[in-house]
Design an enzyme around this catalytic site. Sequence first.
Site, PDB file in Angstrom:
ATOM      1  N   SER A   1       0.857  -1.186   0.000  1.00 27.32           N
ATOM      2  CA  SER A   1       0.000   0.000   0.000  1.00 27.32           C
ATOM      3  C   SER A   1       0.891   1.233   0.000  1.00 27.32           C
ATOM      4  CB  SER A   1      -0.959  -0.028   1.196  1.00 27.32           C
ATOM      5  OG  SER A   1      -1.822   1.090   1.181  1.00 27.32           O
ATOM      6  N   THR A   2       0.849   2.051   1.050  1.00 25.40           N
ATOM      7  CA  THR A   2       1.629   3.287   1.096  1.00 25.40           C
ATOM      8  C   THR A   2       3.119   2.998   0.927  1.00 25.40           C
ATOM      9  OG1 THR A   2      -0.003   4.162   2.639  1.00 25.40           O
ATOM     10  CG2 THR A   2       2.080   5.357   2.460  1.00 25.40           C
TER      11      THR A   2
ATOM     12  N   HIS B   1      -2.850  -1.140  -3.196  1.00 27.02           N
ATOM     13  CA  HIS B   1      -4.014  -0.277  -3.011  1.00 27.02           C
ATOM     14  C   HIS B   1      -3.915   0.941  -3.922  1.00 27.02           C
ATOM     15  CE1 HIS B   1      -4.331  -2.007   1.342  1.00 27.02           C
ATOM     16  NE2 HIS B   1      -4.789  -2.843   0.436  1.00 27.02           N
TER      17      HIS B   1
ATOM     18  N   MET C   1      -0.056   1.099   5.081  1.00 31.10           N
ATOM     19  CA  MET C   1      -0.784   1.370   6.315  1.00 31.10           C
ATOM     20  C   MET C   1      -1.951   0.400   6.461  1.00 31.10           C
ATOM     21  SD  MET C   1      -2.656   4.942   5.322  1.00 31.10           S
ATOM     22  CE  MET C   1      -4.434   4.869   5.268  1.00 31.10           C
TER      23      MET C   1
ATOM     24  N   ASP D   1      -4.378  -4.834   6.051  1.00 30.31           N
ATOM     25  CA  ASP D   1      -4.817  -5.698   4.957  1.00 30.31           C
ATOM     26  C   ASP D   1      -3.728  -6.724   4.668  1.00 30.31           C
ATOM     27  OD1 ASP D   1      -6.397  -6.662   2.898  1.00 30.31           O
ATOM     28  OD2 ASP D   1      -5.606  -5.235   1.426  1.00 30.31           O
TER      29      ASP D   1
END
Length: 383
Positions: free
Chosen positions: A196-197, A223, A316, A319
């Site tokens: 993600s991030t 994401h 973050m 997940d």
Amino acid sequence: MAAAGTIPEGKAGDTSPLRVMIVDDSAVIRGMVARWLGAEADIEIVSTAPNGAMAIRLVARAAPDVIILDVEMPEMDGLTALPEILRLAGNAKVLMSSTLTRSGAEISMKALTLGAADYLTKPSSTREAGTVDIFRRELVEKVRALGASVRRQRLRTRPEAVPVAIAEARPARVPPPISLRAAGLVRPQVLAIGSSTGGPQALSTLLGPLASRLDVPILITQHMPATFTAIMAEHLAKATGVAAAEARDGETLEGRRIYVAPGGFHMIVERQGTSRVLRLSNAPPENFCRPSVDPMLRSVATVYGAASLVVILTGMGQDGLNGCRVIVDAGGTVIAQDEASSVVWGMPGAVTGAGLCSAVLPLGEIGTAAERMLRGPALAGGR
């Protein structure tokens, strides 16, 4: 409250509000974002600017933890201003803000390669309640996660800056020992990656030297919205020299190819006779995400079982945590990126804290460990 087994993304001992700078040519957007963030007790707006040139003049004095930087602005746009802002802003993290267009996505992806930490897609209209609500939630979450990361980095690199009186009253955070489990005993037939991030940069770093040497399919859930996932796949193809594209419903998995979950769809694997095929699902979001890592990992565990290798990169939230439980229960193996090399240690921290990993490694060492695992059952050197 953090779920059991996860490592919370706290403020690393600093209880002062996170300092945020907003750079956007729209007075409406600047005011809206300032009101939303200013309403949070743990966030403080320290400066605003209508373009990149003014942001450069103000950033050193403002000393923000997080900078929200618009992509398209008059006089000086965000991409042009980014390198100088990063030079002047110390450890601050930059969150790019753009519209959901091909141009905005390409510029945002370029900004990530230049050092921006993450991006946000602005709603096309401030009158679309549902879209605006999602934007507000993501804005607050990303500012908090990036701000906490900045605070942790400062404590690691500048311990002398902590006043003695404060250090005595609040001892430095000592991370709990990491509990590792044995790697699987079956040679993996698939590599599944969740991120993600900070993920786009991490994926390029990991797969750039690795993907062409692997003969298994590589599945990625990052994401991102749809326009961004297509561009990221193009970037990965250039970085690796391996065919990379958004997954298509019904296509058969092949080795030496990279499949990226398209924005707006979960990507899952199904067995079809002797073949493994991809399916795209518009089932409800999981962990507020679609695509989500968990559905991918559950399906990988069902189809590949103990022959599954999973890597959880920076991001973050948590997940992938539940999906990794299923992978491990099936006899597969999980590797996580370590905290020091992660932009945000939410996702990898969650699987690490739950004791699901066979190795927790700096980003630069994950490729070697993964390749060793993919060439045979033994994984040596994890820590």
